[in-house]
Design an enzyme around this catalytic site. Structure first.
Site, mmCIF file in Angstrom:
data_model
loop_
_atom_site.group_PDB
_atom_site.id
_atom_site.type_symbol
_atom_site.label_atom_id
_atom_site.label_comp_id
_atom_site.label_asym_id
_atom_site.label_seq_id
_atom_site.Cartn_x
_atom_site.Cartn_y
_atom_site.Cartn_z
ATOM 1 N N LYS A 192 18.942 67.008 -1.820
ATOM 2 C CA LYS A 192 19.919 68.103 -1.811
ATOM 3 C C LYS A 192 19.742 69.027 -0.600
ATOM 4 O O LYS A 192 18.858 68.834 0.209
ATOM 5 C CB LYS A 192 19.802 68.886 -3.128
ATOM 6 C CG LYS A 192 20.207 68.044 -4.346
ATOM 7 C CD LYS A 192 21.647 67.577 -4.266
ATOM 8 C CE LYS A 192 22.176 66.987 -5.562
ATOM 9 N NZ LYS A 192 21.764 65.598 -5.827
HETATM 10 C C1 LIG Z 1 27.182 66.121 -8.946
HETATM 11 C C2 LIG Z 1 25.810 66.124 -9.525
HETATM 12 N N1 LIG Z 1 25.608 66.717 -10.719
HETATM 13 C C3 LIG Z 1 24.380 66.760 -11.277
HETATM 14 C C4 LIG Z 1 23.294 66.214 -10.657
HETATM 15 C C5 LIG Z 1 21.962 66.264 -11.320
HETATM 16 O O1 LIG Z 1 21.020 66.978 -10.554
HETATM 17 P P1 LIG Z 1 19.470 66.845 -10.856
HETATM 18 O O2 LIG Z 1 18.987 65.600 -10.187
HETATM 19 O O3 LIG Z 1 18.870 68.089 -10.239
HETATM 20 O O4 LIG Z 1 19.303 66.807 -12.323
HETATM 21 C C6 LIG Z 1 23.437 65.602 -9.416
HETATM 22 C C7 LIG Z 1 22.257 65.038 -8.752
HETATM 23 O O5 LIG Z 1 22.186 64.120 -8.043
HETATM 24 C C8 LIG Z 1 24.739 65.552 -8.833
HETATM 25 O O6 LIG Z 1 24.920 64.968 -7.636
#
Ligand SMILES: Cc1ncc(COP(=O)(O)O)c(C=O)c1O
Length: 396
Positions: A192
Site C-alpha cells: 500500500k
Molecule cells: C480494496 C481493498 N479492500 C480491502 C483490502 C484489505 O486490506 P488488508 O490487507 O489491510 O486487510 C485490500 C487489500 O489489499 C484492498 O485492496
C-alpha cells in the site's frame, strides 16, 4: 539462435509493490524491540493521533488490517440477518468477505468502465427495503462519485462505509477520503501507499462508534485495556462484548509513525511514475495499443495507488494472461486488480453471482494489468518497465 535476454535478469526481478522503507523505520523497530513493549502500546497510540491529524478528525483506531476495519465498521451498524450492503464487483475479496462475516448479504452494483468505481446509477437500481449500507471502494485511489452516492444514502437512510485501502491521500471536492461516510477504512499492507507490514486504521463520523470499534478490536475488553501492564497501577478490564483480536502492535506502528510523514512525498514520486507511463504508452501503434487510466477528474486528488492498463487481444495484439506471463519473463512483477468477484467459485455457489451479470467489471477484470508504481521505483526501474511493455507488445 540465442534468445534476447530479459530486460531484468532473474536476480534483479522487479517485485510488484515492493515498498519504500527507510532507516528511520528500521531504527524505530529496533528501539521498539529494545523497549520490550512490542504489543499494542504507546507507538500505536501515537500512530492513531498522527493519522487522525493527517485526516483532520478527532481520533482514529489502529487495527491489524483494513479487513478488520471493514468488519468492525459493519458490526457497528448492528446489521440483522437479511440486511443488504451494496458494493462493487471490482474489489479485493476482503470487502465482500467482511460483509458476509458481519452476517449481512452483499449485493453488487456494476462499475463505471471509465473510472472503474461503483456506478451510482447501478447502486440506485439495487436499493431494496432490506438495504442498510453502501460500501464504495475508491479504486486505485480515484475517488468515487461521492455526491451521487451520498445523495442515494441520504434518500434511503443508508449508512456509508468507505473502503479507502487504496486511498490514503485521495480527496474529492476538497474533502479527504474516509470522512464522507459513517466509517473510513484504510490499509497499510505491504503493497500500500504507506505500510506497516499488516495494518489498518478506521475513522468514524460518530465518536461513540469509534469507541465501540476500539473495544471490539481488543476482545471486547473495556477501553484502554492494554494499559493494564503499565506503571499507572494495575487496572482490571471488563469484557463488555464478544470482540476480536484485531489490535495493531507497536512493532507495526513503529513503521507507520515514520511512513506517515512521507505520505505526500511518496505520492509525488508515484505521480512522476504515472506521468512517465502515460507519456510512454500514449502513442503506441495501432494493433499494439493498451487502454490507459482515465485522467484525474477536476477538483479531486487521485492517490495513484495502481496504474492499470487494459490488454485487449483485438487492439493490443496479445491476450491479458499472455501479457502477464511475458512481463514476468522480462523480469517485471505485475498484478491483477481484480478478477471481478463473481469469477470466484465461492461467491457463485453461495450467492449465485454470475460474471456476465456485471459486464463492465467482468470485461475489465479479464483485461486489466497493474504495472509497478511503488514510490521505491528508480528512474531505471521505470525505464525497464516501459521497455518490457514495448517488447511484450512487439513494438520496434
Ligand atoms: C480494496 C481493498 N479492500 C480491502 C483490502 C484489505 O486490506 P488488508 O490487507 O489491510 O486487510 C485490500 C487489500 O489489499 C484492498 O485492496
Amino acid at each position: 539462435m540465442s534468445e534476447t535476454p530479459p530486460v531484468r535478469a532473474k536476480e534483479n526481478f522487479l517485485v510488484f509493490g515492493s515498498p519504500a522503507l527507510e532507516q528511520a523505520e528500521i531504527d524505530e523497530v529496533v528501539a521498539c524491540l529494545q523497549s520490550r513493549w512490542i504489543g499494542t502500546g504507546p507507538r500505536t497510540a501515537q500512530f492513531e493521533r498522527d493519522f487522525a491529524a493527517y485526516k483532520g478528525v478527532a481520533s482514529a483506531a489502529a487495527l491489524h488490517s483494513c479487513t478488520a476495519a471493514l468488519h468492525l465498521s459493519l458490526l457497528a451498524l448492528n446489521l440483522k440477518p437479511g440486511d443488504e450492503v451494496i458494493t462493487t464487483p471490482l474489489t479485493f475479496c476482503a470487502t465482500v468477505n467482511a460483509i458476509l462475516h458481519a452476517g449481512a448479504v452483499p449485493v453488487l452494483a456494476d462499475i463505471d468502465p471509465a473510472t472503474l468505481n461503483i456506478d451510482p446509477a447501478e447502486v440506485l437500481g439495487k436499493v431494496t427495503p432490506q438495504t442498510r449500507a453502501i460500501l464504495p471502494v475508491h479504486f486505485a485511489g480515484r475517488p468515487c462519485d461521492m455526491d451521487a452516492l451520498l445523495a442515494i444514502a441520504e434518500g434511503h437512510d443508508l449508512a456509508v462505509i468507505e473502503d479507502c485501502a487504496h486511498a490514503i491521500e485521495t480527496t474529492y471536492h476538497g474533502q479527504k477520503a474516509g470522512t464522507f461516510g459513517d466509517f473510513g477504512c484504510f490499509s497499510f499492507y505491504v503493497t500500500k501507499n504507506i505500510i506497516t507490514g499488516e495494518g489498518g486504521m478506521v475513522i468514524a463520523k460518530r465518536s461513540e462508534d469509534l469507541a465501540r470499534i476500539k473495544v471490539l478490536g481488543l476482545h471486547g475488553m473495556s477501553a484502554d485495556a492494554w494499559k493494564r501492564f503499565g506503571d499507572e497501577g494495575y487496572k482490571h478490564y471488563m469484557v463488555v462484548e464478544a470482540g476480536f483480536k484485531y489490535n495493531m502492535m507497536d512493532l507495526q506502528a513503529a513503521l507507520g509513525i515514520h511512513q506517515l510523514p512521507r505520505v505526500d512525498a511518496y505520492h509525488v514520486r508515484r505521480e512522476q511514475v504515472w506521468a512517465a507511463y502515460d507519456a510512454a504508452f500514449a502513442d503506441l501503434p495501432a494493433g499494439k495499443r493498451l487502454g490507459l487510466p482515465a485522467p484525474q477528474e477536476p477538483n479531486t486528488l487521485h492517490a495513484r495507488h495502481l496504474y492499470t492498463v487494459l490488454v485487449d487481444e483485438e487492439t493490443s495484439g496479445i491476450g491479458r494472461d499472455a501479457f502477464l506471463t511475458a512481463m514476468t519473463k522480462q523480469g517485471i512483477g505485475v498484478g491483477v486488480h481484480y478478477l471481478s468477484l463473481p469469477e470466484h467459485p465461492y461467491y457463485r455457489e453461495r450467492l449465485g453471482w454470475r460474471p456476465e451479470d456485471f459486464p463492465q467489471a467482468m470485461r475489465i477484470g479479464r483485461q486489466t494489468v497493474s504495472l509497478p508504481i511503488s514510490a521505491r521505483l528508480t528512474d531505471v526501474d521505470v525505464a525497464d518497465v516501459i521497455t518490457a511493455v514495448r517488447r511484450v507488445l512487439r513494438v520496434e
